[in-house]
Design a protein around this motif. Structure first.
Motif, PDB file in Angstrom:
ATOM      1  N   LEU B 152      66.186  55.830  13.085  1.00 50.39           N
ATOM      2  CA  LEU B 152      67.288  56.700  12.674  1.00 50.39           C
ATOM      3  C   LEU B 152      68.395  56.701  13.724  1.00 50.39           C
ATOM      4  O   LEU B 152      69.578  56.609  13.407  1.00 50.39           O
ATOM      5  N   ILE B 153      67.976  56.814  14.997  1.00 49.43           N
ATOM      6  CA  ILE B 153      68.965  56.965  16.070  1.00 49.43           C
ATOM      7  C   ILE B 153      69.585  55.614  16.389  1.00 49.43           C
ATOM      8  O   ILE B 153      68.898  54.662  16.710  1.00 49.43           O
ATOM      9  N   ASP B 154      70.896  55.580  16.291  1.00 45.52           N
ATOM     10  CA  ASP B 154      71.609  54.315  16.412  1.00 45.52           C
ATOM     11  C   ASP B 154      72.565  54.330  17.614  1.00 45.52           C
ATOM     12  O   ASP B 154      73.409  53.460  17.747  1.00 45.52           O
ATOM     13  N   GLY B 155      72.423  55.345  18.457  1.00 47.20           N
ATOM     14  CA  GLY B 155      73.337  55.501  19.595  1.00 47.20           C
ATOM     15  C   GLY B 155      73.698  56.959  19.710  1.00 47.20           C
ATOM     16  O   GLY B 155      73.245  57.775  18.911  1.00 47.20           O
ATOM     17  N   PRO B 156      74.512  57.276  20.725  1.00 43.90           N
ATOM     18  CA  PRO B 156      74.880  58.683  20.903  1.00 43.90           C
ATOM     19  C   PRO B 156      75.617  59.215  19.672  1.00 43.90           C
ATOM     20  O   PRO B 156      76.620  58.632  19.261  1.00 43.90           O
ATOM     21  N   PHE B 157      75.119  60.255  19.089  1.00 41.32           N
ATOM     22  CA  PHE B 157      75.743  60.927  17.946  1.00 41.32           C
ATOM     23  C   PHE B 157      75.914  59.990  16.750  1.00 41.32           C
ATOM     24  O   PHE B 157      76.776  60.215  15.908  1.00 41.32           O
ATOM     25  N   THR B 158      75.113  58.950  16.685  1.00 39.52           N
ATOM     26  CA  THR B 158      75.220  57.982  15.592  1.00 39.52           C
ATOM     27  C   THR B 158      73.840  57.733  15.002  1.00 39.52           C
ATOM     28  O   THR B 158      72.883  57.488  15.738  1.00 39.52           O
ATOM     29  N   THR B 159      73.752  57.782  13.653  1.00 43.78           N
ATOM     30  CA  THR B 159      72.471  57.514  12.991  1.00 43.78           C
ATOM     31  C   THR B 159      72.660  56.471  11.897  1.00 43.78           C
ATOM     32  O   THR B 159      73.790  56.114  11.556  1.00 43.78           O
TER      33      THR B 159
END
Lengths: 786, 288
Positions: B152-159
């Motif tokens: 789910l987590i694709d980077g800071p504040f990005t999903t």
């Protein structure tokens, strides 16, 4: 008639705060609660750059937005000669930028609109072009020869130096150091913090084109001084300016200065002819309004081999931001920092101070502090603690050995202060006893053997508060007296009007108690009015712990004046000579015949109905009190902390605070003030800092980054007192609102350093975050391994 | 607060909410607890044209075990987790994390699912869910899928959540009959985001660790699953050497940045100390 037994002693009673009824009901009246007909709303556009030339501003899209009434820029203000304004330290500050922006968050333009949503929408439509310039965030580099000049707007300003100011005797100090057996030195930075009052800045400027009257509701600690400054800046006649400072949600020094928002709102109201409200947001408050501290300090203490102090040398560099914008007694460029000899009988001292411009928000306000005594107290108490370690002496005993002794008061210090009264050893002894100091030391040893870290810190501070005597103290030339006007009504009730202004200090109760104590009118029968310049006598306001030393003294003096007149009236109604009367709490009686008496309420009625022939009717008066000296509250704080040897986290285990502020009028309010100060001292020592990166970006402009302690981490405080009255205050009182902010940071810092003593640690700059404590432990361990 | 203007919808069924997302897609944001979205809108860092408030949809606040795994509905607040007997008895890592998240006001409104979708590298729930091997159930008007938290987590504040999807549930696998879990957090004050956070979940089989989950908060661009540390523990007995090794591997997995909260070295050391503390606690608990 006989007087029934009732309450007549009001001094020293913890009367519940009269003002709290409306506050706990949510019925306070703050500036943002005030709504005027046809009122417009203002929002401020701030600079994203810390230092940049302003090349163009295009406001056309913002002006075209439906609901926008006006967009104000520096260029527009310049047409009215309002683009710059004076600061309370005699410098200048931009109202809206015209040539350059000089810190991140500087006011660039303002939108006035029908509602705040539209005003904020319009801010996004203003197009500003900036040409970035080199940024100076380090005040030491700011004073380099090749540093770009931040204040190139000022004629004759060729560098970034604001002032160079010295106190004490250099030669005598040099001689003292030559003869010293031990010299201890310390370099420390007292970080930039922010008062962060719960209520941010706010005003409503209402320039009425019909009457010519300018009414400004403003959350100000010093409404009268603000009125005068406004008259001088705008050229408006002073009798047509009314400043109303209603309930204030905290000030802590942040609400002494005039801020650009106030000036723009007033100018906008003048141009538009409608009231203009400006309510600042938290980020604006933290990023642009008066910060505090930011002193880079160097101290050296010379002692003989027995631990007797011989001399003190101090260098201090103040990072003022781009304007020297604190409220400052004009004679003292670094405030009262030169009280840095503290509680000690110091034979010689020399203090060198410099102020520097940097690309940061202007200010340097004395946050809960009497003109920089906080930084001074911190430095000397940290130095003394380190000197004790260096000499292998118990820190409490080194202090004891060097205290100014009770018989030396009034004591003239080598930097020019005349300490009024004190008994420092008594406060120290009480603090040691109540904290179980010796047991703590024993436990510290036991714990260290188990690898656990306990630290014990002391601070024996002395403050200088209550500015001030007119011979030495003025702000922009206005002397720092204060005033009280007391009117007793025919029914024996009274209204007291003051030049000071409460921001939560409990004036409505404390000052009513002074009237009660002096004149026998119960506090519930005395209304205290402050903050409306049309309806209160002139005064310099509330900060620097000055209200009780000045306004409180004025209240006692005016009440005594009224009592003298009341005596004449009582003599008339009782048909005796005034010298045959005696005063007891709330009534006069005939000497030797206590049944023949009259109450103050009866006298008040007579003052309007049956006053003697030839005497003016009424029972009222006004006093302007010029204090003969400052007051010098003091105390000793003991703090014990436990440090996690692995993570650097530290927890406060004990805080014992002994305060001596002379006579306490309302002990509950005094204790509340002390607890507040101890909390703020804890905050500064543990977590608070307005930091900047190399580009001048402010890293503390919201409460995620600028930390306020909650009830959870705030330690438990144990409070005690000694009482050494001020010999010159009419009631023997000293100021107390700031004692704990001044005294406690060093106690916390000394405690943390004390826990790491065996690792060779002698200093950790505040805020002592767990990371910094860990780094200090690491360096200590590495040094020991080598 | 003065956000940009937006249109507000408060659908009462998940189907209506999904239809609104299908229509407005990237211009819409789902509002659950609002503890991250509203502050962003206040600062105008976020300015969605449409707000789809899901708080009036019935039946999204379930917190229950079903077929051996835990289901946490999209409207379960952190305070629900804090007060749940089920969580306290079966999911100690969650029980440890819940009271450390922000302050009571935020916990009363902020949701577990919302925290995962916000993907703040300093978010606590994502580490706990990574350690527990949880998945997020994502629904759109056209279907439903499950995404592992790590995916789910694709980077800071990005999903990897699609604009037309609503995360309706967290699905947490059976923690095991004998398990240990905790969450340790370094913060500067109550209510602060993590300076460093460590979530540990161990499924135990007698003396041995059957399966280990370790995840780290605030020491990278996203929450980090300390895979090598987990592998080092799988099948091992929790002796001092194993604990040291796992703690060091977890510290190596961290990728912290130096800032006002501390140096990268400091944060990495805190990871090591916290993992050591958690595992030592597990070893002690097991012995007792």
């Amino acid at each position: 008639m006989a007087v029934e037994e009732k309450e007549i002693e009001w001094l020293g009673k913890s009367v519940k705060r009269k003002e709290d009824d409306r506050f706990v009901r949510g019925a306070g009246n703050y500036v943002d609660d005030v709504v005027l007909p046809n009122m417009l709303h203002m929002a401020i556009l701030r600079s994203p750059f810390a230092h940049a030339r302003l090349t163009s501003i295009d406001t056309s899209a913002a002006e075209a937005l439906d609901g926008v009434v006006a967009v104000v820029t520096g260029a527009l203000l310049a047409e009215h000669n309002l683009a710059w304004m004076p600061t309370l330290s005699g410098d200048t500050q931009a109202v809206l930028a015209t040539d350059k922006v000089r810190f991140q968050g500087q006011e660039v333009a303002c939108v006035v609109a029908e509602n705040p949503y539209i005003a904020h929408d319009a801010l996004e439509l203003i197009e500003v072009e900036y040409d970035p310039l080199p940024v100076i965030v380090d005040p030491k580099k700011s004073l380099d020869d090749d540093a770009p000049v931040i204040r190139n707007d000022k004629e004759g300003q060729k560098d970034n130096r604001i002032y160079h100011w010295e106190a004490g005797d250099k030669e005598a100090t040099d001689r003292a150091f030559e003869g010293a057996d031990v010299v201890v030195s310390l370099d420390t930075h007292y970080p930039r913090s922010h008062p962060a009052p719960l209520e941010c800045c706010a005003c409503i400027a209402d320039v009425n084109p019909g009457t010519g009257k300018t009414t400004i509701y403003m959350t100000s600690q010093a409404p009268h001084a603000i009125r005068t400054v406004f008259a001088m800046v705008t050229g408006l006649p002073e009798q047509n300016i009314q400043i109303i400072s209603p309930d204030i949600g905290g000030g802590f020094g942040n609400k002494v200065p005039v801020y650009p928002g106030y000036v723009v709102a007033t100018a906008a109201s003048l141009l538009i002819g409608q009231p203009v409200k400006w309510t600042e947001d938290r980020s604006g408050n933290l990023a642009s309004t008066g910060f505090a501290r930011d002193f880079h300090m160097h101290g050296e203490l010379a002692l003989d081999r027995d631990g007797k102090m011989l001399g003190l040398r101090v260098g201090m560099l103040s990072d003022q931001g781009y304007a020297y914008a604190d409220a400052q007694p004009s004679k003292f460029k670094a405030g009262l920092f030169h009280i840095v000899t503290g509680s000690y009988d110091m034979p010689a001292a020399h203090v060198v101070t410099d102020g520097a411009y940097t690309n940061k928000a202007p200010g340097g306000v004395a946050y809960r502090c009497s003109f920089r005594v906080t930084e001074a107290s911190f430095l000397i108490e940290r130095l003394v603690q380190n000197a004790a370690y260096e000499m292998d002496m118990e820190p409490a005993e080194l202090r004891r050995k060097n205290f100014i002794r009770p018989e030396q008061f009034p004591y003239t210090s080598v930097t020019g202060f005349i300490y009024d009264s004190g008994d420092y050893e008594k406060a120290l002894d009480l603090a040691l006893e109540k904290s179980g100091y010796n047991e703590l030391r024993a436990e510290q040893k036991r714990m260290r053997d188990e690898g656990k870290l306990l630290g014990i810190g002391l601070a024996s501070f002395t403050e200088v508060v209550g500015a001030g005597p007119s011979r030495d103290y003025d702000i922009l030339g206005i002397k720092m007296f204060d005033s009280a006007e007391l009117r007793v009504h025919p029914t024996g009730k009274a209204i007291l009007k003051l030049g000071v202004k409460s921001q939560g200090q409990g004036h409505e109760t404390t000052f009513a108690q002074i009237v009660a104590s002096e004149l026998g009118i119960p506090p519930d029968d005395v209304t205290v009015q402050e903050g409306d310049t049309d309806n209160t006598p002139y005064g310099l306001g509330t900060y620097a712990s000055r209200s009780t030393p000045t306004g409180g003294a004025a209240t006692a003096v005016v009440a005594r004046k009224l009592r003298e007149k009341a005596k004449e009236i009582a003599a008339h109604t009782l048909e005796v000579a005034p010298e045959d009367l005696e005063w007891k709490g709330d009534h006069f009686f005939v000497k030797g015949a206590p049944d023949q008496s009259t109450t103050i309420q009866e006298v008040a009625f007579a003052a309007y109905t049956n006053h003697p022939q030839g005497m003016e009717a009424g029972l009222e008066g006004v006093t302007y009190y010029d204090p003969p000296n400052m007051t010098y509250p003091f105390g000793t704080y003991v703090v014990a902390v436990e440090v996690d040897a692995k993570t650097g986290e530290w927890k406060v285990r004990t805080v014992v605070a002994v305060d001596d502020c002379g006579i306490r009028i309302n002990p509950m309010i005094v204790e509340g003030q002390i607890m507040g100060g101890l909390t703020e001292g804890f905050a500064m020592s543990s977590m608070q800092q307005i930091a900047f990166d190399e580009e001048g970006n402010c890293l503390g402009s919201n409460f995620m980054d600028y930390l306020l302690p909650t009830a959870w981490e705030t330690p438990h405080f144990e409070l005690h007192e000694t009482v050494t009255p001020s010999p010159h205050h009419p009631m023997g009182c000293k100021g107390v609102g700031e004692s704990a902010t001044v005294g406690s940071p060093a106690a916390y810092a000394n405690a943390v350093v004390d826990a790491l003593l065996h690792l060779g640690v002698r200093n950790i700059d505040m805020p002592m975050t767990s990371a910094k404590v860990w780094e200090a432990m690491q360096q200590g361990r590495q040094a020991q391994d080598q | 607060m003065f956000p940009r203007s937006f249109e507000y919808f408060a659908p009462t069924s998940i189907e209506d909410a999904l239809a609104l997302l299908a229509e407005h897609g990237e211009d819409a944001k789902v509002l659950a607890g609002g503890q991250s979205l509203i502050p962003l809108m206040k600062l105008r860092f976020a300015a969605p044209d449409y707000i789809v408030d899901i708080n009036r949809i019935q039946g999204l606040d379930y917190l229950e075990e079903q077929d051996g795994s835990l289901r946490i509905g999209a409207l379960v607040r952190t305070s629900d987790m804090e007060r749940s007997e089920l969580i306290a008895s079966r999911y100690p890592a969650m029980a440890a994390a819940a009271p450390l998240i922000s302050d009571p006001v935020v916990r009363n409104l902020g949701t577990v699912v919302g925290s995962l979708c916000h993907a703040d590298p300093q978010g606590d729930w994502a580490s706990v869910m990574l350690a527990m091997g949880a998945e997020l159930v994502c629904r759109s008007a056209t279907g439903e899928r499950r995404v592992a938290i790590g995916d789910l987590i694709d980077g800071p504040f990005t999903t990897t959540l699609e604009p037309n999807e609503i995360a309706t549930e967290v699905h947490v696998p059976d923690p095991g009959a004998h398990s240990f879990g905790t969450y340790l957090k370094l913060e500067r004050k109550v209510g602060d985001f993590a300076s460093v956070g460590v979530a540990v979940h161990l499924a135990l089989d007698g003396d041995r660790v059957e399966r280990a989950g370790i995840a780290l908060t605030a020491v990278g661009a996203g929450n980090i699953k300390a895979k090598e540390a987990e592998d080092a523990l799988a099948g091992a007995v929790l002796d001092d050497a194993t604990i040291d090794r796992a703690a060091s591997l977890a510290a190596e997995a961290a990728d912290p940045k130096t800032d006002l909260r501390g140096s990268a070295d400091y944060k990495r050391e805190i990871v090591r100390v916290f993992v050591t503390r958690a595992l030592s606690q597990a070893a002690t608990a097991k012995a007792a």
